[in-house]
Design a protein around this motif. Structure first.
Motif, PDB file in Angstrom:
ATOM      1  N   GLY A   1     -46.033 -12.500 -51.848  1.00 49.35           N
ATOM      2  CA  GLY A   1     -44.761 -12.925 -52.411  1.00 49.35           C
ATOM      3  C   GLY A   1     -44.715 -14.326 -52.969  1.00 49.35           C
ATOM      4  N   ALA A   2     -45.853 -14.991 -53.122  1.00 53.17           N
ATOM      5  CA  ALA A   2     -45.859 -16.345 -53.679  1.00 53.17           C
ATOM      6  C   ALA A   2     -45.547 -16.279 -55.176  1.00 53.17           C
ATOM      7  CB  ALA A   2     -47.210 -17.007 -53.447  1.00 53.17           C
ATOM      8  N   PHE A   3     -44.803 -17.256 -55.666  1.00 54.56           N
ATOM      9  CA  PHE A   3     -44.451 -17.293 -57.084  1.00 54.56           C
ATOM     10  C   PHE A   3     -45.693 -17.595 -57.917  1.00 54.56           C
ATOM     11  CE2 PHE A   3     -39.921 -18.973 -56.043  1.00 54.56           C
ATOM     12  CZ  PHE A   3     -39.590 -17.743 -55.520  1.00 54.56           C
ATOM     13  N   ASP A   4     -45.904 -16.825 -58.961  1.00 52.95           N
ATOM     14  CA  ASP A   4     -46.984 -17.082 -59.911  1.00 52.95           C
ATOM     15  C   ASP A   4     -46.339 -17.761 -61.121  1.00 52.95           C
ATOM     16  OD1 ASP A   4     -49.244 -17.163 -61.405  1.00 52.95           O
ATOM     17  OD2 ASP A   4     -49.664 -15.013 -61.313  1.00 52.95           O
ATOM     18  N   ILE A   5     -46.304 -19.083 -61.075  1.00 55.97           N
ATOM     19  CA  ILE A   5     -45.589 -19.869 -62.076  1.00 55.97           C
ATOM     20  C   ILE A   5     -46.220 -19.715 -63.456  1.00 55.97           C
ATOM     21  CG2 ILE A   5     -44.860 -22.207 -62.710  1.00 55.97           C
ATOM     22  CD1 ILE A   5     -43.393 -21.134 -60.315  1.00 55.97           C
ATOM     23  N   ALA A   6     -47.552 -19.738 -63.538  1.00 61.55           N
ATOM     24  CA  ALA A   6     -48.212 -19.652 -64.841  1.00 61.55           C
ATOM     25  C   ALA A   6     -47.946 -18.299 -65.513  1.00 61.55           C
ATOM     26  CB  ALA A   6     -49.711 -19.886 -64.675  1.00 61.55           C
ATOM     27  N   ALA A   7     -48.077 -17.208 -64.768  1.00 65.18           N
ATOM     28  CA  ALA A   7     -47.845 -15.881 -65.347  1.00 65.18           C
ATOM     29  C   ALA A   7     -46.371 -15.691 -65.706  1.00 65.18           C
ATOM     30  CB  ALA A   7     -48.295 -14.800 -64.369  1.00 65.18           C
ATOM     31  N   THR A   8     -45.485 -16.246 -64.903  1.00 66.42           N
ATOM     32  CA  THR A   8     -44.060 -16.129 -65.191  1.00 66.42           C
ATOM     33  C   THR A   8     -43.712 -16.915 -66.450  1.00 66.42           C
ATOM     34  OG1 THR A   8     -43.585 -15.884 -62.840  1.00 66.42           O
ATOM     35  CG2 THR A   8     -41.753 -16.503 -64.263  1.00 66.42           C
TER      36      THR A   8
ATOM     37  N   ARG B   1     -33.865  -5.576 -61.442  1.00 66.27           N
ATOM     38  CA  ARG B   1     -34.720  -6.728 -61.183  1.00 66.27           C
ATOM     39  C   ARG B   1     -35.356  -7.186 -62.480  1.00 66.27           C
ATOM     40  NH1 ARG B   1     -39.991  -7.998 -60.000  1.00 66.27           N
ATOM     41  NH2 ARG B   1     -40.291  -9.583 -58.400  1.00 66.27           N
ATOM     42  N   ASP B   2     -35.470  -8.493 -62.632  1.00 62.55           N
ATOM     43  CA  ASP B   2     -36.125  -9.066 -63.800  1.00 62.55           C
ATOM     44  C   ASP B   2     -37.627  -8.962 -63.586  1.00 62.55           C
ATOM     45  OD1 ASP B   2     -36.762 -10.382 -66.103  1.00 62.55           O
ATOM     46  OD2 ASP B   2     -35.998 -12.338 -65.463  1.00 62.55           O
ATOM     47  N   ASN B   3     -38.264  -8.092 -64.336  1.00 61.17           N
ATOM     48  CA  ASN B   3     -39.698  -7.849 -64.153  1.00 61.17           C
ATOM     49  C   ASN B   3     -40.558  -8.946 -64.762  1.00 61.17           C
ATOM     50  OD1 ASN B   3     -39.298  -5.473 -62.751  1.00 61.17           O
ATOM     51  ND2 ASN B   3     -39.215  -4.254 -64.618  1.00 61.17           N
ATOM     52  N   ARG B   4     -39.943  -9.903 -65.431  1.00 58.40           N
ATOM     53  CA  ARG B   4     -40.730 -10.976 -66.025  1.00 58.40           C
ATOM     54  C   ARG B   4     -41.118 -12.029 -65.001  1.00 58.40           C
ATOM     55  NH1 ARG B   4     -36.913 -12.824 -70.766  1.00 58.40           N
ATOM     56  NH2 ARG B   4     -35.485 -12.714 -69.018  1.00 58.40           N
ATOM     57  N   PHE B   5     -40.416 -12.089 -63.855  1.00 62.07           N
ATOM     58  CA  PHE B   5     -40.756 -13.069 -62.823  1.00 62.07           C
ATOM     59  C   PHE B   5     -41.887 -12.504 -61.983  1.00 62.07           C
ATOM     60  CE2 PHE B   5     -40.354 -15.873 -59.257  1.00 62.07           C
ATOM     61  CZ  PHE B   5     -39.974 -17.065 -59.851  1.00 62.07           C
ATOM     62  N   MET B   6     -43.019 -13.151 -62.024  1.00 55.82           N
ATOM     63  CA  MET B   6     -44.230 -12.635 -61.389  1.00 55.82           C
ATOM     64  C   MET B   6     -44.451 -13.260 -60.012  1.00 55.82           C
ATOM     65  SD  MET B   6     -45.318 -10.660 -63.692  1.00 55.82           S
ATOM     66  CE  MET B   6     -45.054 -10.370 -65.408  1.00 55.82           C
ATOM     67  N   THR B   7     -44.956 -12.432 -59.107  1.00 55.10           N
ATOM     68  CA  THR B   7     -45.340 -12.923 -57.787  1.00 55.10           C
ATOM     69  C   THR B   7     -46.790 -12.551 -57.534  1.00 55.10           C
ATOM     70  OG1 THR B   7     -44.536 -10.894 -56.760  1.00 55.10           O
ATOM     71  CG2 THR B   7     -43.023 -12.758 -56.829  1.00 55.10           C
ATOM     72  N   ALA B   8     -47.444 -13.372 -56.742  1.00 50.35           N
ATOM     73  CA  ALA B   8     -48.843 -13.143 -56.397  1.00 50.35           C
ATOM     74  C   ALA B   8     -48.917 -12.550 -54.995  1.00 50.35           C
ATOM     75  CB  ALA B   8     -49.605 -14.459 -56.490  1.00 50.35           C
TER      76      ALA B   8
ATOM     77  N   GLY C   1     -42.249 -16.780 -72.068  1.00 51.69           N
ATOM     78  CA  GLY C   1     -42.554 -17.427 -73.346  1.00 51.69           C
ATOM     79  C   GLY C   1     -42.165 -18.885 -73.380  1.00 51.69           C
ATOM     80  N   VAL C   2     -42.262 -19.557 -72.230  1.00 51.04           N
ATOM     81  CA  VAL C   2     -41.915 -20.977 -72.155  1.00 51.04           C
ATOM     82  C   VAL C   2     -43.077 -21.724 -71.516  1.00 51.04           C
ATOM     83  CG1 VAL C   2     -39.441 -20.550 -72.001  1.00 51.04           C
ATOM     84  CG2 VAL C   2     -40.783 -20.709 -69.913  1.00 51.04           C
ATOM     85  N   PRO C   3     -43.154 -23.042 -71.718  1.00 51.60           N
ATOM     86  CA  PRO C   3     -44.190 -23.815 -71.032  1.00 51.60           C
ATOM     87  C   PRO C   3     -43.932 -23.876 -69.528  1.00 51.60           C
ATOM     88  CG  PRO C   3     -43.188 -25.098 -72.825  1.00 51.60           C
ATOM     89  CD  PRO C   3     -42.430 -23.820 -72.693  1.00 51.60           C
ATOM     90  N   VAL C   4     -44.972 -24.150 -68.769  1.00 53.57           N
ATOM     91  CA  VAL C   4     -44.883 -24.192 -67.311  1.00 53.57           C
ATOM     92  C   VAL C   4     -43.914 -25.277 -66.853  1.00 53.57           C
ATOM     93  CG1 VAL C   4     -46.187 -24.611 -65.183  1.00 53.57           C
ATOM     94  CG2 VAL C   4     -47.183 -23.225 -66.994  1.00 53.57           C
ATOM     95  N   ASP C   5     -43.948 -26.451 -67.503  1.00 54.07           N
ATOM     96  CA  ASP C   5     -43.056 -27.533 -67.070  1.00 54.07           C
ATOM     97  C   ASP C   5     -41.585 -27.191 -67.314  1.00 54.07           C
ATOM     98  OD1 ASP C   5     -43.462 -27.642 -69.794  1.00 54.07           O
ATOM     99  OD2 ASP C   5     -43.342 -29.831 -69.907  1.00 54.07           O
ATOM    100  N   GLN C   6     -41.287 -26.417 -68.366  1.00 55.39           N
ATOM    101  CA  GLN C   6     -39.903 -25.997 -68.593  1.00 55.39           C
ATOM    102  C   GLN C   6     -39.449 -25.001 -67.518  1.00 55.39           C
ATOM    103  OE1 GLN C   6     -39.107 -24.325 -72.441  1.00 55.39           O
ATOM    104  NE2 GLN C   6     -36.914 -24.171 -72.067  1.00 55.39           N
ATOM    105  N   LEU C   7     -40.338 -24.086 -67.120  1.00 53.32           N
ATOM    106  CA  LEU C   7     -40.003 -23.139 -66.050  1.00 53.32           C
ATOM    107  C   LEU C   7     -39.778 -23.878 -64.738  1.00 53.32           C
ATOM    108  CD1 LEU C   7     -39.657 -20.197 -65.116  1.00 53.32           C
ATOM    109  CD2 LEU C   7     -42.100 -20.198 -64.595  1.00 53.32           C
TER     110      LEU C   7
END
Length: 185
Positions: free
Chosen positions: A76-83, A66-73, A88-94
């Motif tokens: 199971g909700a996606f934590d876009i800012a932490a991810t 599993r990719d541990n860099r993808f964060m969930t809150a 190491g990318v901006p939020v809009d790029q993610l």
């Protein structure tokens, strides 16, 4: 030329100078027949093969790490800012990456669903058009794994699409019970 047989308790003796019994002379060279059956039957190779199959099955069940860099809150909700920070990318790029992945899973889901129906129709046509012989049943069964495979690939990608759409991790029951749109988009 025969080599000397070595025994740690006795001095080395030429094999040709040893006296053999009557049965030893008759059955000389057939000792492998009275050896343990597993030695000459190749059971050790079969055991190694089973061990390899077991190791491969374990690796298959474990799946990719599993990719541990993808964060969930919470829940199971996606934590876009932490991810975004962990990648190491901006939020809009993610968010653009997630939108592209959502379109990709929708295309794969629809393509696999169409292929599944094509294989199912081919299976039905083959089952109805083949002559009544003993091989009709087995030849009709050859199509079923492909039908099941494409339906499962379609369902898996539709589930991934739903997870990206809803912004949270969801299992297959949540996806099937969703009040919103069932089809990937």
């Amino acid at each position: 030329m025969r080599r000397a047989v070595e025994n740690p308790r006795e001095p080395a003796v030429e094999a040709s100078s040893r006296r053999r019994s009557f049965f030893g002379k008759i059955f000389h060279g057939t000792g492998w027949l009275v050896a343990a059956p597993f030695v000459w039957s190749g059971a050790h190779r079969i055991k190694r093969g089973w061990s390899l199959i077991g190791d491969l099955w374990g690796a298959l069940r474990a799946g990719p790490p599993r990719d541990n860099r993808f964060m969930t809150a919470d829940r199971g909700a996606f934590d876009i800012a932490a991810t975004a920070v962990s990648y190491g990318v901006p939020v809009d790029q993610l968010e653009a990456w997630l939108a592209a992945r959502r379109r990709q899973t929708a295309r794969i889901a629809y393509a696999a669903f169409a292929l599944a129906w094509l294989f199912l129709l081919g299976w039905i046509w083959h089952a109805l058009a083949s002559p009544w012989m003993a091989t009709r049943f087995t030849s009709a069964l050859y199509f079923l794994p492909f039908c099941a495979l494409f339906f499962l690939v379609a369902f898996y990608n539709a589930l991934l699409n739903y997870q990206i759409r809803s912004g949270r991790l969801a299992n297959w029951r949540d996806y099937l019970a969703t009040p919103g749109g069932f089809w990937p988009n």
